[in-house]
Design an enzyme around this catalytic site. Structure first.
Site, PDB file in Angstrom:
ATOM      1  N   CYS A  26       0.833  -1.199   0.000  1.00 51.66           N
ATOM      2  CA  CYS A  26       0.000   0.000   0.000  1.00 51.66           C
ATOM      3  C   CYS A  26       0.871   1.253   0.000  1.00 51.66           C
ATOM      4  O   CYS A  26       1.915   1.286   0.643  1.00 51.66           O
ATOM      5  CB  CYS A  26      -0.931  -0.001   1.215  1.00 51.66           C
ATOM      6  SG  CYS A  26      -2.117  -1.361   1.194  1.00 51.66           S
ATOM      7  N   HIS A  70      -7.186  -4.791   6.517  1.00 49.58           N
ATOM      8  CA  HIS A  70      -6.319  -4.077   7.453  1.00 49.58           C
ATOM      9  C   HIS A  70      -5.379  -5.060   8.149  1.00 49.58           C
ATOM     10  O   HIS A  70      -5.643  -6.263   8.208  1.00 49.58           O
ATOM     11  CB  HIS A  70      -7.160  -3.325   8.479  1.00 49.58           C
ATOM     12  CG  HIS A  70      -7.894  -2.163   7.885  1.00 49.58           C
ATOM     13  ND1 HIS A  70      -8.680  -1.308   8.627  1.00 49.58           N
ATOM     14  CD2 HIS A  70      -7.959  -1.703   6.607  1.00 49.58           C
ATOM     15  CE1 HIS A  70      -9.187  -0.374   7.842  1.00 49.58           C
ATOM     16  NE2 HIS A  70      -8.765  -0.592   6.610  1.00 49.58           N
ATOM     17  N   GLU A  72      -4.570  -5.677  11.294  1.00 48.32           N
ATOM     18  CA  GLU A  72      -5.064  -6.466  12.420  1.00 48.32           C
ATOM     19  C   GLU A  72      -6.032  -7.552  11.967  1.00 48.32           C
ATOM     20  O   GLU A  72      -6.050  -8.656  12.518  1.00 48.32           O
ATOM     21  CB  GLU A  72      -5.692  -5.579  13.512  1.00 48.32           C
ATOM     22  CG  GLU A  72      -6.884  -4.760  13.081  1.00 48.32           C
ATOM     23  CD  GLU A  72      -6.553  -3.411  12.489  1.00 48.32           C
ATOM     24  OE1 GLU A  72      -7.217  -2.434  12.864  1.00 48.32           O
ATOM     25  OE2 GLU A  72      -5.654  -3.321  11.639  1.00 48.32           O
ATOM     26  N   CYS A  98      -9.575   0.805  13.302  1.00 48.08           N
ATOM     27  CA  CYS A  98     -10.796   1.479  12.852  1.00 48.08           C
ATOM     28  C   CYS A  98     -11.986   0.826  13.551  1.00 48.08           C
ATOM     29  O   CYS A  98     -11.842  -0.195  14.228  1.00 48.08           O
ATOM     30  CB  CYS A  98     -10.930   1.367  11.331  1.00 48.08           C
ATOM     31  SG  CYS A  98     -11.337  -0.308  10.742  1.00 48.08           S
ATOM     32  N   CYS A 101     -12.529  -2.942  12.429  1.00 46.15           N
ATOM     33  CA  CYS A 101     -11.525  -3.875  12.958  1.00 46.15           C
ATOM     34  C   CYS A 101     -11.619  -4.006  14.471  1.00 46.15           C
ATOM     35  O   CYS A 101     -11.307  -5.065  15.023  1.00 46.15           O
ATOM     36  CB  CYS A 101     -10.124  -3.462  12.534  1.00 46.15           C
ATOM     37  SG  CYS A 101      -9.822  -3.759  10.772  1.00 46.15           S
TER      38      CYS A 101
END
Length: 141
Positions: A26, A70, A72, A98, A101
């Site tokens: 990313c 993500h 996690e 977030c 998550c």
């Protein structure tokens, strides 16, 4: 564990999560996660595309593609595919979770989250605190 010793471990695991995040393809953010249970690393993850998809996380306008996982979530999914359990574990992550998550973190049984940088929306952290998960921001890192 005495507080000073715990801080040394927390700092070391956050450094490891930071290094792991560098494996992400990313462009906007490279996030790494490490899950530790009984002083053993049981999983790791970084943000990126699901298995079988190209490693481009952003679209032509620079926005993150909807299917990117993500860090996690990737780490928790790795544990789910193994014989391990997250129950009572600590999640070390370079960016606070977030809100989506944070539900996975709580439901997986993780009892402590240590993070380095604050995500733009703190509702995930607030949710975790409300759920009784210990949340630590390592500001001095």
């Amino acid at each position: 564990m005495p507080e000073k010793k715990q801080l040394r471990y927390d700092t070391a695991y956050i450094r490891m999560a930071s290094e792991w995040g560098k494996l992400s393809h990313c462009i906007r953010k490279q996030v790494g996660a490490i899950i530790v249970k009984d002083r053993m690393i049981i999983s790791d993850g970084y943000n990126g595309s699901p298995t079988g998809f190209d490693n481009y996380c952003e679209d032509e306008e620079g926005y993150t593609k909807w299917h990117v996982l993500h860090a996690e979530a990737n780490a928790i999914l790795k544990v789910a595919a193994s014989t391990q359990s997250c129950k009572g574990a600590t999640l070390y992550i370079t960016l606070s979770p977030c809100k989506e998550c944070s539900k996975l973190v709580h439901q997986s049984g993780i009892k402590r989250v240590v993070y380095k940088d604050k995500y733009k929306d703190d509702s995930g952290v607030k949710f975790l605190e409300k759920a009784g998960v210990e949340v630590v921001h390592l500001e001095q890192f």
